[in-house]
Design a protein around this motif. Sequence first.
Motif, short mmCIF file in Angstrom:
data_model
loop_
_atom_site.label_atom_id
_atom_site.label_comp_id
_atom_site.label_asym_id
_atom_site.label_seq_id
_atom_site.Cartn_x
_atom_site.Cartn_y
_atom_site.Cartn_z
N PHE A 126 0.65 -1.33 0.03
CA PHE A 126 0.03 0.09 -0.07
C PHE A 126 0.95 1.25 0.16
CE2 PHE A 126 -1.67 3.49 2.88
CZ PHE A 126 -2.81 3.68 1.96
N VAL A 127 1.92 1.22 0.85
CA VAL A 127 2.77 2.45 0.89
C VAL A 127 3.41 2.63 -0.50
CG1 VAL A 127 4.81 3.42 1.98
CG2 VAL A 127 3.09 2.24 3.33
N ASP A 128 4.01 1.71 -1.20
CA ASP A 128 4.72 1.77 -2.18
C ASP A 128 3.91 2.23 -3.31
OD1 ASP A 128 7.07 0.56 -1.08
OD2 ASP A 128 6.54 -1.26 -1.79
N GLN A 129 2.44 1.80 -3.38
CA GLN A 129 1.60 2.07 -4.37
C GLN A 129 1.04 3.57 -4.40
OE1 GLN A 129 -1.03 -0.88 -5.41
NE2 GLN A 129 -1.99 0.22 -7.34
N TYR A 130 0.69 3.88 -2.98
CA TYR A 130 -0.16 5.14 -2.85
C TYR A 130 0.47 6.01 -1.70
CZ TYR A 130 -3.78 2.05 -4.60
OH TYR A 130 -4.59 1.36 -5.41
N LEU A 138 7.89 6.88 7.12
CA LEU A 138 7.60 5.68 7.43
C LEU A 138 8.32 4.59 7.54
CD1 LEU A 138 4.32 5.48 5.35
CD2 LEU A 138 4.40 5.96 7.79
N VAL A 139 9.48 4.86 7.22
CA VAL A 139 10.54 3.74 7.49
C VAL A 139 11.11 3.26 8.60
CG1 VAL A 139 13.17 3.41 7.15
CG2 VAL A 139 12.03 4.56 5.34
N PRO A 140 10.89 4.06 9.58
CA PRO A 140 11.01 3.40 11.25
C PRO A 140 9.96 2.71 11.51
CG PRO A 140 11.66 5.76 11.24
CD PRO A 140 11.17 5.64 10.00
N PHE A 141 8.82 2.85 11.15
CA PHE A 141 7.57 2.18 11.47
C PHE A 141 7.60 0.91 10.72
CE2 PHE A 141 3.26 0.57 10.58
CZ PHE A 141 3.16 0.29 11.86
N LEU A 142 7.88 1.17 9.30
CA LEU A 142 8.15 -0.24 8.54
C LEU A 142 9.17 -1.16 9.03
CD1 LEU A 142 7.99 1.62 5.07
CD2 LEU A 142 6.33 -0.11 5.94
N GLU A 143 10.10 -0.62 9.39
CA GLU A 143 11.25 -1.66 10.08
C GLU A 143 10.56 -2.24 11.36
OE1 GLU A 143 14.67 0.65 10.52
OE2 GLU A 143 15.35 0.78 8.60
N LYS A 144 10.22 -1.68 12.18
CA LYS A 144 9.66 -2.16 13.43
C LYS A 144 8.33 -3.24 12.97
CE LYS A 144 6.80 0.37 16.07
NZ LYS A 144 6.04 1.21 16.76
N PHE A 145 7.47 -2.83 12.19
CA PHE A 145 6.47 -3.54 11.68
C PHE A 145 7.09 -5.22 10.98
CE2 PHE A 145 2.20 -3.46 9.38
CZ PHE A 145 1.69 -4.72 9.97
N LYS A 146 7.85 -4.88 10.45
CA LYS A 146 8.62 -6.21 9.68
C LYS A 146 9.07 -7.12 10.84
CE LYS A 146 11.77 -7.25 5.90
NZ LYS A 146 12.86 -6.92 4.85
N SER A 147 9.69 -6.58 11.82
CA SER A 147 10.27 -7.42 12.67
C SER A 147 9.41 -7.83 13.55
CB SER A 147 11.16 -6.40 13.66
OG SER A 147 12.29 -5.98 12.91
N TYR A 148 8.25 -7.17 13.70
CA TYR A 148 6.95 -7.85 14.49
C TYR A 148 5.69 -7.69 13.89
CZ TYR A 148 10.66 -7.33 18.17
OH TYR A 148 11.69 -7.12 18.88
N PRO A 149 5.59 -8.51 12.82
CA PRO A 149 4.33 -8.41 12.08
C PRO A 149 3.23 -8.74 12.42
CG PRO A 149 5.60 -10.35 11.42
CD PRO A 149 6.58 -9.62 12.28
N ASN A 150 3.18 -9.68 13.57
CA ASN A 150 1.78 -9.99 14.30
C ASN A 150 1.44 -9.18 15.68
OD1 ASN A 150 1.34 -12.16 12.53
ND2 ASN A 150 2.97 -13.48 13.46
N ASP A 151 2.35 -8.36 15.90
CA ASP A 151 2.05 -7.48 17.18
C ASP A 151 0.70 -6.68 16.89
OD1 ASP A 151 3.39 -5.97 19.66
OD2 ASP A 151 2.89 -4.51 18.33
N SER A 152 -0.01 -6.56 18.01
CA SER A 152 -1.34 -6.13 17.85
C SER A 152 -1.17 -4.63 17.63
CB SER A 152 -2.37 -6.69 18.85
OG SER A 152 -1.59 -6.12 20.11
N LYS A 153 -0.51 -4.04 18.43
CA LYS A 153 -0.19 -2.64 18.35
C LYS A 153 0.49 -2.19 16.88
CE LYS A 153 1.65 1.43 20.69
NZ LYS A 153 1.89 2.16 19.39
N ASN A 154 1.26 -2.96 16.42
CA ASN A 154 1.94 -2.45 14.86
C ASN A 154 0.60 -2.79 13.94
OD1 ASN A 154 4.14 -2.14 15.89
ND2 ASN A 154 5.06 -4.26 15.35
#
Length: 259
Positions: A126-130, A138-154
């Motif tokens: 979504f980020v890449d396209q839109y 968004l890079v810091p959040f993307l890195e955190k989200f990639k490390s913890y993709p199932n984290d409910s807060k992410n």
Amino acid sequence: MFNLTPVVRVLLILNVVVFLFTNDAIIEQFGLHSFLSDKFNPIQLLTHMFLHGGFGHIFSNMIGLVVFGPMLELFWGPRRFTFFYFFCGLGAALLFSGINYFETHDVYETVQTYRLSPGFDSFSAFVDQYAASYYERLVPFLEKFKSYPNDSKNLQDSVSIANRILLNQVDEPMVGASGAIFGVIMGFGLLFPNTQLFLLFPPIPIKAKYLVIFYGAYELYSGIYRAQSDNVAHFAHIGGMLFAFILVKYWGSQRKTFY
């Protein structure tokens, strides 16, 4: 300095008075929002024409009105000129809104789908396209989200970010009389194509028909290839010129060419 005709004078006064009392809340309520926005109200198709985003914005529009408007009002009369002005303004708003709907509908549908099934891969796509312009932030959040993709807060934060990106696209109001003014310029160019105009920048004479061609080509190019930092509603300008062309031709004034 200018020979103001009655309708042009009233339009000038209304725009200036409204500008003096305009604030962010008024623009938010009466500026033209996307059809996809919860803030859209049909009355905005009219009210946005009397709102402006700054002194330079209203100054350039009112200069166009007082330079080109009186000749059209003298030629057509007050009632027909008034109809022409608002016809162009409404036409500009409709074309702009239609293009805006076409451009934002995909991102709107994508966000609706993402809300139901969030995840890192789909968020990254979504980020890449839109949202390429937001990527660095968004890079810091993307890195955190990639490390913890199932984290409910992410997951929850990714939905919030997607919602904000969507709102930034559909909730930005469009304001200004530019659509109507570009219609007035088009009407002047059609009726008085060989009238010599003297530009300030650059200081050269130019026939009205060439000025109209230049404006039309520039707005079309800018509308198609506009930069992301460009917040000018080029398709509203094009809409004003297009609807002016249609109405002038409909009225049969192409048979009455003046010099």
